[in-house]
Design a protein around this motif. Structure first.
Motif, PDB file in Angstrom:
ATOM      1  N   ASN A 130       0.848  -1.177   0.000  1.00  0.00           N
ATOM      2  CA  ASN A 130       0.000   0.000   0.000  1.00  0.00           C
ATOM      3  C   ASN A 130       0.888   1.234   0.000  1.00  0.00           C
ATOM      4  N   LEU A 131       0.925   1.945  -1.107  1.00  0.00           N
ATOM      5  CA  LEU A 131       1.787   3.120  -1.241  1.00  0.00           C
ATOM      6  C   LEU A 131       1.094   4.401  -0.790  1.00  0.00           C
ATOM      7  N   THR A 132      -0.112   4.296  -0.245  1.00  0.00           N
ATOM      8  CA  THR A 132      -0.822   5.475   0.230  1.00  0.00           C
ATOM      9  C   THR A 132      -0.682   5.598   1.740  1.00  0.00           C
ATOM     10  N   SER A 133      -1.219   6.674   2.289  1.00  0.00           N
ATOM     11  CA  SER A 133      -1.175   6.898   3.730  1.00  0.00           C
ATOM     12  C   SER A 133      -2.432   6.401   4.433  1.00  0.00           C
ATOM     13  N   LYS A 134      -3.346   5.752   3.686  1.00  0.00           N
ATOM     14  CA  LYS A 134      -4.600   5.275   4.256  1.00  0.00           C
ATOM     15  C   LYS A 134      -4.639   3.744   4.250  1.00  0.00           C
ATOM     16  N   ASP A 135      -5.321   3.180   5.253  1.00  0.00           N
ATOM     17  CA  ASP A 135      -5.467   1.734   5.335  1.00  0.00           C
ATOM     18  C   ASP A 135      -6.284   1.218   4.149  1.00  0.00           C
ATOM     19  N   THR A 136      -5.942   0.030   3.687  1.00  0.00           N
ATOM     20  CA  THR A 136      -6.694  -0.597   2.600  1.00  0.00           C
ATOM     21  C   THR A 136      -6.605  -2.105   2.756  1.00  0.00           C
ATOM     22  N   THR A 137      -7.177  -2.839   1.836  1.00  0.00           N
ATOM     23  CA  THR A 137      -7.131  -4.297   1.883  1.00  0.00           C
ATOM     24  C   THR A 137      -6.664  -4.839   0.536  1.00  0.00           C
ATOM     25  N   ILE A 138      -6.095  -6.018   0.579  1.00  0.00           N
ATOM     26  CA  ILE A 138      -5.715  -6.739  -0.637  1.00  0.00           C
ATOM     27  C   ILE A 138      -6.315  -8.128  -0.539  1.00  0.00           C
ATOM     28  N   GLU A 139      -7.030  -8.548  -1.575  1.00  0.00           N
ATOM     29  CA  GLU A 139      -7.661  -9.859  -1.567  1.00  0.00           C
ATOM     30  C   GLU A 139      -7.220 -10.649  -2.796  1.00  0.00           C
ATOM     31  N   GLN A 140      -7.085 -11.948  -2.600  1.00  0.00           N
ATOM     32  CA  GLN A 140      -6.792 -12.835  -3.727  1.00  0.00           C
ATOM     33  C   GLN A 140      -7.563 -14.128  -3.536  1.00  0.00           C
ATOM     34  N   TRP A 141      -8.189 -14.577  -4.598  1.00  0.00           N
ATOM     35  CA  TRP A 141      -8.964 -15.812  -4.571  1.00  0.00           C
ATOM     36  C   TRP A 141      -8.312 -16.824  -5.488  1.00  0.00           C
ATOM     37  N   VAL A 142      -8.187 -18.057  -5.012  1.00  0.00           N
ATOM     38  CA  VAL A 142      -7.574 -19.128  -5.785  1.00  0.00           C
ATOM     39  C   VAL A 142      -8.578 -20.247  -5.998  1.00  0.00           C
ATOM     40  N   ASN A 143      -8.848 -20.574  -7.240  1.00  0.00           N
ATOM     41  CA  ASN A 143      -9.718 -21.697  -7.583  1.00  0.00           C
ATOM     42  C   ASN A 143      -8.853 -22.858  -8.062  1.00  0.00           C
ATOM     43  N   ILE A 144      -9.074 -24.026  -7.510  1.00  0.00           N
ATOM     44  CA  ILE A 144      -8.281 -25.210  -7.835  1.00  0.00           C
ATOM     45  C   ILE A 144      -9.174 -26.257  -8.488  1.00  0.00           C
ATOM     46  N   GLU A 145      -8.733 -26.758  -9.636  1.00  0.00           N
ATOM     47  CA  GLU A 145      -9.451 -27.822 -10.318  1.00  0.00           C
ATOM     48  C   GLU A 145      -8.750 -29.153 -10.017  1.00  0.00           C
ATOM     49  N   PHE A 146      -9.537 -30.190  -9.797  1.00  0.00           N
ATOM     50  CA  PHE A 146      -8.985 -31.505  -9.470  1.00  0.00           C
ATOM     51  C   PHE A 146      -9.061 -32.422 -10.685  1.00  0.00           C
ATOM     52  N   VAL A 147      -8.054 -33.299 -10.796  1.00  0.00           N
ATOM     53  CA  VAL A 147      -7.977 -34.204 -11.932  1.00  0.00           C
ATOM     54  C   VAL A 147      -7.963 -35.641 -11.427  1.00  0.00           C
ATOM     55  N   ARG A 148      -8.563 -36.533 -12.190  1.00  0.00           N
ATOM     56  CA  ARG A 148      -8.616 -37.942 -11.808  1.00  0.00           C
ATOM     57  C   ARG A 148      -7.221 -38.559 -11.867  1.00  0.00           C
ATOM     58  N   SER A 149      -6.977 -39.540 -11.022  1.00  0.00           N
ATOM     59  CA  SER A 149      -5.652 -40.161 -10.940  1.00  0.00           C
ATOM     60  C   SER A 149      -5.224 -40.760 -12.277  1.00  0.00           C
ATOM     61  N   GLU A 150      -6.156 -41.313 -13.035  1.00  0.00           N
ATOM     62  CA  GLU A 150      -5.794 -41.922 -14.308  1.00  0.00           C
ATOM     63  C   GLU A 150      -5.389 -40.897 -15.369  1.00  0.00           C
ATOM     64  N   ASP A 151      -5.679 -39.626 -15.112  1.00  0.00           N
ATOM     65  CA  ASP A 151      -5.317 -38.574 -16.060  1.00  0.00           C
ATOM     66  C   ASP A 151      -4.023 -37.856 -15.680  1.00  0.00           C
ATOM     67  N   ARG A 152      -3.370 -38.303 -14.620  1.00  0.00           N
ATOM     68  CA  ARG A 152      -2.122 -37.680 -14.179  1.00  0.00           C
ATOM     69  C   ARG A 152      -0.930 -38.414 -14.791  1.00  0.00           C
ATOM     70  N   ARG A 153      -0.133 -37.681 -15.550  1.00  0.00           N
ATOM     71  CA  ARG A 153       1.020 -38.298 -16.208  1.00  0.00           C
ATOM     72  C   ARG A 153       2.341 -37.654 -15.805  1.00  0.00           C
ATOM     73  N   TRP A 154       2.386 -36.330 -15.844  1.00  0.00           N
ATOM     74  CA  TRP A 154       3.626 -35.624 -15.495  1.00  0.00           C
ATOM     75  C   TRP A 154       3.330 -34.595 -14.409  1.00  0.00           C
ATOM     76  N   GLN A 155       4.185 -34.511 -13.411  1.00  0.00           N
ATOM     77  CA  GLN A 155       3.998 -33.493 -12.377  1.00  0.00           C
ATOM     78  C   GLN A 155       4.592 -32.165 -12.833  1.00  0.00           C
ATOM     79  N   ARG A 156       3.819 -31.105 -12.649  1.00  0.00           N
ATOM     80  CA  ARG A 156       4.269 -29.778 -13.051  1.00  0.00           C
ATOM     81  C   ARG A 156       5.426 -29.316 -12.177  1.00  0.00           C
ATOM     82  N   ARG A 157       6.397 -28.682 -12.802  1.00  0.00           N
ATOM     83  CA  ARG A 157       7.527 -28.099 -12.086  1.00  0.00           C
ATOM     84  C   ARG A 157       7.552 -26.601 -12.355  1.00  0.00           C
ATOM     85  N   TYR A 158       8.087 -25.857 -11.389  1.00  0.00           N
ATOM     86  CA  TYR A 158       8.106 -24.400 -11.477  1.00  0.00           C
ATOM     87  C   TYR A 158       9.496 -23.914 -11.881  1.00  0.00           C
TER      88      TYR A 158
END
Length: 271
Positions: free
Chosen positions: A40-68
């Protein structure tokens, strides 16, 4: 402890797309350490929000693990860029054999004006400011594979099919080069880093925020002595100049800088 990158975004809405068969794992229980990387670069209080949606995959569809892909070992290598000057810094990063790169992105802050990445081959180099005497990393002459000019809306490059040809034992064939340009008021003196416009110092203690600059580092803004070190004395700047310009260094706020190429890949060795 196990560390998993749960999410990450540089814009208001971001969707991670992966190759079919690629998946990520997270623990079923534990703690989440949430670093919004927002200030927050201002002199007043504020909020920051982030929402994360996660999709699930069936075990038979998992082949390679993602790397960062997170080449952050030279994140603050631009330090310092003197007031009213511009610097370019470079580095290399090497991916594992049989890597398949799905996407690439870049991260800078507000004085980062150009980010480029070149495909292999490259000789690994330690990186640094290309004006330094001991640097061994320089930008190639050919056109880059990746180019972004906006720190707050960086180009997100998708590869479909994933970027391959990274199977050789020779690491030069798997080594990318990245370079970034940081402008501390060279093109526009009004955009120089100013001590008076940085976060209050008490908000930056014991952190990498790098607010403002020390008195001995300050230089004149405006007047005939612009750019001259002034040791905190406005009188040395003459004719309306202020002793307020700071060198640009690496840190976690918008007023400081970062240099990070990143992306996602998976490894697909031959069976």
């Amino acid at each position: 402890p196990l560390q998993i990158a749960l999410s990450g975004a540089q814009e208001s809405t971001y969707v991670t797309r992966t190759t079919e068969g690629v998946y990520t794992v997270i623990p079923v229980n534990g703690f989440v350490s949430w670093n919004s990387h927002g200030f927050n670069l201002t002199s007043k209080d504020t909020t920051i929000e982030q929402w994360v949606n996660i999709e699930f995959v069936r075990s038979e569809d998992r082949r390679w693990q993602r790397r960062y892909l997170l080449a952050a070992d030279r994140v603050f290598v631009m330090s310092p860029v003197p007031p009213f000057e511009k610097r370019e810094v470079c580095m290399t990063f090497t991916v594992p054999r049989f890597a398949r790169i799905m996407n690439m992105n870049s991260h800078m802050h507000q004085r980062g004006e150009l980010f480029r990445i070149w495909a292999p081959p490259h000789t690994p180099c330690t990186g640094g400011n290309i004006f330094a005497e001991d640097v061994d990393c320089f930008p190639p002459s050919e056109d880059p594979m990746y180019l972004s000019r906006h720190y707050n809306d960086a180009v997100h490059m998708e590869f479909d099919p994933p970027l391959a040809d990274l199977d050789d034992e020779d690491e030069t064939t798997r080594t990318f080069k990245a370079c970034a340009v940081f402008d501390n008021g060279a093109d526009d003196p009004l955009e120089v880093k100013r001590n008076s416009r940085s976060l209050a110092q008490h908000n930056c203690e014991e952190s990498f925020a790098r607010c403002g600059c020390e008195i001995a580092e300050r230089a004149c803004v405006g007047g005939p002595n612009q750019g001259m070190l002034c040791d905190g004395e406005d009188s040395l700047c003459s004719d309306g100049g202020l002793c307020d310009a700071c060198p640009l260094v690496g840190g976690t706020t918008t007023e400081s800088e970062m240099f990070v190429p990143f992306g996602n890949y998976y490894v697909d060795p031959p069976e």
